[in-house]
Design a protein around this motif. Structure first.
Motif, PDB file in Angstrom:
ATOM      1  N   LEU A   9      48.919  51.172  65.417  1.00 47.24           N
ATOM      2  CA  LEU A   9      50.742  50.840  65.491  1.00 47.24           C
ATOM      3  C   LEU A   9      50.909  50.912  64.214  1.00 47.24           C
ATOM      4  O   LEU A   9      51.886  51.798  64.156  1.00 47.24           O
ATOM      5  CB  LEU A   9      51.047  49.958  66.308  1.00 47.24           C
ATOM      6  CG  LEU A   9      52.582  49.330  66.812  1.00 47.24           C
ATOM      7  CD1 LEU A   9      52.700  51.236  66.949  1.00 47.24           C
ATOM      8  CD2 LEU A   9      52.020  48.284  66.820  1.00 47.24           C
ATOM      9  N   VAL A  10      50.430  50.158  62.890  1.00 51.19           N
ATOM     10  CA  VAL A  10      50.688  49.672  61.626  1.00 51.19           C
ATOM     11  C   VAL A  10      50.376  50.964  61.330  1.00 51.19           C
ATOM     12  O   VAL A  10      52.236  51.701  60.412  1.00 51.19           O
ATOM     13  CB  VAL A  10      50.091  49.005  61.263  1.00 51.19           C
ATOM     14  CG1 VAL A  10      50.775  48.576  59.831  1.00 51.19           C
ATOM     15  CG2 VAL A  10      50.364  47.078  61.528  1.00 51.19           C
ATOM     16  N   ASN A  11      50.101  52.427  60.978  1.00 50.87           N
ATOM     17  CA  ASN A  11      49.929  53.773  60.537  1.00 50.87           C
ATOM     18  C   ASN A  11      51.254  54.187  61.029  1.00 50.87           C
ATOM     19  O   ASN A  11      51.408  55.063  60.106  1.00 50.87           O
ATOM     20  CB  ASN A  11      48.694  53.780  61.192  1.00 50.87           C
ATOM     21  CG  ASN A  11      47.551  53.555  59.671  1.00 50.87           C
ATOM     22  OD1 ASN A  11      47.746  52.029  59.216  1.00 50.87           O
ATOM     23  ND2 ASN A  11      46.201  53.643  59.822  1.00 50.87           N
ATOM     24  N   ILE A  12      50.862  54.203  62.314  1.00 47.34           N
ATOM     25  CA  ILE A  12      52.182  54.888  62.645  1.00 47.34           C
ATOM     26  C   ILE A  12      53.316  54.797  62.535  1.00 47.34           C
ATOM     27  O   ILE A  12      54.074  55.210  62.064  1.00 47.34           O
ATOM     28  CB  ILE A  12      52.218  55.022  64.364  1.00 47.34           C
ATOM     29  CG1 ILE A  12      50.991  55.429  64.976  1.00 47.34           C
ATOM     30  CG2 ILE A  12      53.227  55.703  64.987  1.00 47.34           C
ATOM     31  CD1 ILE A  12      50.401  55.830  66.417  1.00 47.34           C
ATOM     32  N   LEU A  13      53.836  53.139  62.058  1.00 39.06           N
ATOM     33  CA  LEU A  13      54.797  52.759  62.155  1.00 39.06           C
ATOM     34  C   LEU A  13      55.233  53.297  60.840  1.00 39.06           C
ATOM     35  O   LEU A  13      56.558  53.378  60.214  1.00 39.06           O
ATOM     36  CB  LEU A  13      55.088  51.386  61.973  1.00 39.06           C
ATOM     37  CG  LEU A  13      55.474  50.812  64.067  1.00 39.06           C
ATOM     38  CD1 LEU A  13      55.864  49.646  64.414  1.00 39.06           C
ATOM     39  CD2 LEU A  13      56.477  51.982  64.238  1.00 39.06           C
ATOM     40  N   LEU A  14      53.857  53.170  59.783  1.00 33.80           N
ATOM     41  CA  LEU A  14      54.504  53.182  58.291  1.00 33.80           C
ATOM     42  C   LEU A  14      54.355  54.742  58.015  1.00 33.80           C
ATOM     43  O   LEU A  14      55.694  55.078  57.509  1.00 33.80           O
ATOM     44  CB  LEU A  14      53.081  52.806  57.003  1.00 33.80           C
ATOM     45  CG  LEU A  14      52.869  51.605  57.592  1.00 33.80           C
ATOM     46  CD1 LEU A  14      51.590  50.802  56.584  1.00 33.80           C
ATOM     47  CD2 LEU A  14      54.454  51.017  56.276  1.00 33.80           C
ATOM     48  N   SER A  15      54.079  55.481  58.436  1.00 36.68           N
ATOM     49  CA  SER A  15      54.048  56.845  58.151  1.00 36.68           C
ATOM     50  C   SER A  15      55.464  57.612  58.975  1.00 36.68           C
ATOM     51  O   SER A  15      56.185  58.371  58.063  1.00 36.68           O
ATOM     52  CB  SER A  15      52.797  57.645  58.875  1.00 36.68           C
ATOM     53  OG  SER A  15      52.363  57.864  59.399  1.00 36.68           O
ATOM     54  N   LEU A  16      56.062  56.936  60.242  1.00 36.40           N
ATOM     55  CA  LEU A  16      57.420  57.395  60.280  1.00 36.40           C
ATOM     56  C   LEU A  16      58.483  56.812  59.459  1.00 36.40           C
ATOM     57  O   LEU A  16      59.034  57.631  59.462  1.00 36.40           O
ATOM     58  CB  LEU A  16      57.666  56.675  61.965  1.00 36.40           C
ATOM     59  CG  LEU A  16      56.825  57.438  62.924  1.00 36.40           C
ATOM     60  CD1 LEU A  16      57.230  56.817  64.044  1.00 36.40           C
ATOM     61  CD2 LEU A  16      57.139  58.865  62.592  1.00 36.40           C
ATOM     62  N   ALA A  17      58.876  55.583  59.040  1.00 31.12           N
ATOM     63  CA  ALA A  17      59.121  54.771  57.947  1.00 31.12           C
ATOM     64  C   ALA A  17      59.066  56.209  56.733  1.00 31.12           C
ATOM     65  O   ALA A  17      59.956  55.950  56.359  1.00 31.12           O
ATOM     66  CB  ALA A  17      58.840  53.413  58.046  1.00 31.12           C
ATOM     67  N   GLY A  18      58.065  56.162  56.210  1.00 30.54           N
ATOM     68  CA  GLY A  18      58.057  56.381  55.321  1.00 30.54           C
ATOM     69  C   GLY A  18      58.799  58.812  54.854  1.00 30.54           C
ATOM     70  O   GLY A  18      59.593  58.854  54.539  1.00 30.54           O
ATOM     71  N   ILE A  19      58.861  58.613  56.537  1.00 27.16           N
ATOM     72  CA  ILE A  19      59.344  60.517  56.765  1.00 27.16           C
ATOM     73  C   ILE A  19      60.702  59.912  56.400  1.00 27.16           C
ATOM     74  O   ILE A  19      61.897  60.403  56.177  1.00 27.16           O
ATOM     75  CB  ILE A  19      58.322  61.140  57.938  1.00 27.16           C
ATOM     76  CG1 ILE A  19      57.515  61.122  57.653  1.00 27.16           C
ATOM     77  CG2 ILE A  19      59.346  62.282  58.339  1.00 27.16           C
ATOM     78  CD1 ILE A  19      56.468  61.481  58.983  1.00 27.16           C
ATOM     79  N   ALA A  20      61.196  59.276  57.154  1.00 31.46           N
ATOM     80  CA  ALA A  20      62.583  58.870  57.455  1.00 31.46           C
ATOM     81  C   ALA A  20      63.185  58.802  55.800  1.00 31.46           C
ATOM     82  O   ALA A  20      63.531  59.304  55.798  1.00 31.46           O
ATOM     83  CB  ALA A  20      62.442  57.381  58.126  1.00 31.46           C
ATOM     84  N   LEU A  21      62.417  57.549  55.601  1.00 29.02           N
ATOM     85  CA  LEU A  21      63.043  57.370  54.120  1.00 29.02           C
ATOM     86  C   LEU A  21      62.982  58.418  53.383  1.00 29.02           C
ATOM     87  O   LEU A  21      64.063  58.939  52.030  1.00 29.02           O
ATOM     88  CB  LEU A  21      62.049  56.518  52.907  1.00 29.02           C
ATOM     89  CG  LEU A  21      62.240  55.627  51.928  1.00 29.02           C
ATOM     90  CD1 LEU A  21      63.399  55.271  51.769  1.00 29.02           C
ATOM     91  CD2 LEU A  21      61.029  54.710  50.574  1.00 29.02           C
ATOM     92  N   SER A  22      60.979  59.450  53.237  1.00 29.51           N
ATOM     93  CA  SER A  22      61.602  60.633  52.537  1.00 29.51           C
ATOM     94  C   SER A  22      62.940  61.767  52.827  1.00 29.51           C
ATOM     95  O   SER A  22      63.298  61.785  51.916  1.00 29.51           O
ATOM     96  CB  SER A  22      60.942  61.624  52.785  1.00 29.51           C
ATOM     97  OG  SER A  22      59.679  60.385  52.445  1.00 29.51           O
ATOM     98  N   TRP A  23      63.224  61.056  54.111  1.00 28.79           N
ATOM     99  CA  TRP A  23      64.267  62.112  54.168  1.00 28.79           C
ATOM    100  C   TRP A  23      65.586  62.196  53.682  1.00 28.79           C
ATOM    101  O   TRP A  23      66.443  62.737  53.610  1.00 28.79           O
ATOM    102  CB  TRP A  23      64.724  62.565  55.875  1.00 28.79           C
ATOM    103  CG  TRP A  23      65.356  63.077  56.335  1.00 28.79           C
ATOM    104  CD1 TRP A  23      66.444  62.695  57.000  1.00 28.79           C
ATOM    105  CD2 TRP A  23      65.898  64.522  56.863  1.00 28.79           C
ATOM    106  NE1 TRP A  23      67.835  63.755  57.093  1.00 28.79           N
ATOM    107  CE2 TRP A  23      67.287  64.526  56.854  1.00 28.79           C
ATOM    108  CE3 TRP A  23      64.867  66.044  56.476  1.00 28.79           C
ATOM    109  CZ2 TRP A  23      67.629  66.168  57.865  1.00 28.79           C
ATOM    110  CZ3 TRP A  23      65.563  66.979  56.709  1.00 28.79           C
ATOM    111  CH2 TRP A  23      67.163  67.540  57.487  1.00 28.79           C
TER     112      TRP A  23
END
Length: 80
Positions: free
Chosen positions: A12-26
């Motif tokens: 769950l932490v890995n999924i949330l970090l990935s989504l947050a990283g993608i959103a931040l990159s966007w």
């Protein structure tokens, strides 16, 4: 916490970090002037490029943060 719960929390932490990283990159890429290098900056291909770059950069950021958390936990076992 047993092993299965630990894996679930880690996933769950890995999924949330990935989504947050993608959103931040966007968000960051919206400020980059890639239109200077594109023939049709408003076209679908330009939008797909922004999405792909966001995923690539977001995944790299999330991987780094996941590795850093893992390394920090390993260091804790060295001193504990």
């Amino acid at each position: 916490m047993d092993g299965a719960t630990g894996f679930a929390v880690s996933a769950l932490v890995n999924i949330l970090l990935s989504l947050a990283g993608i959103a931040l990159s966007w968000w960051v890429l919206q400020n980059v002037r890639l239109d200077l290098f594109l023939r049709e900056p408003k076209g679908i291909q330009a939008k797909v490029l922004y999405i792909l770059l966001s995923i690539i950069f977001g995944h790299g950021l999330a991987s780094f943060l996941n590795d850093y958390m893992s390394w920090s936990q390993m260091l804790g076992s060295l001193f504990g």
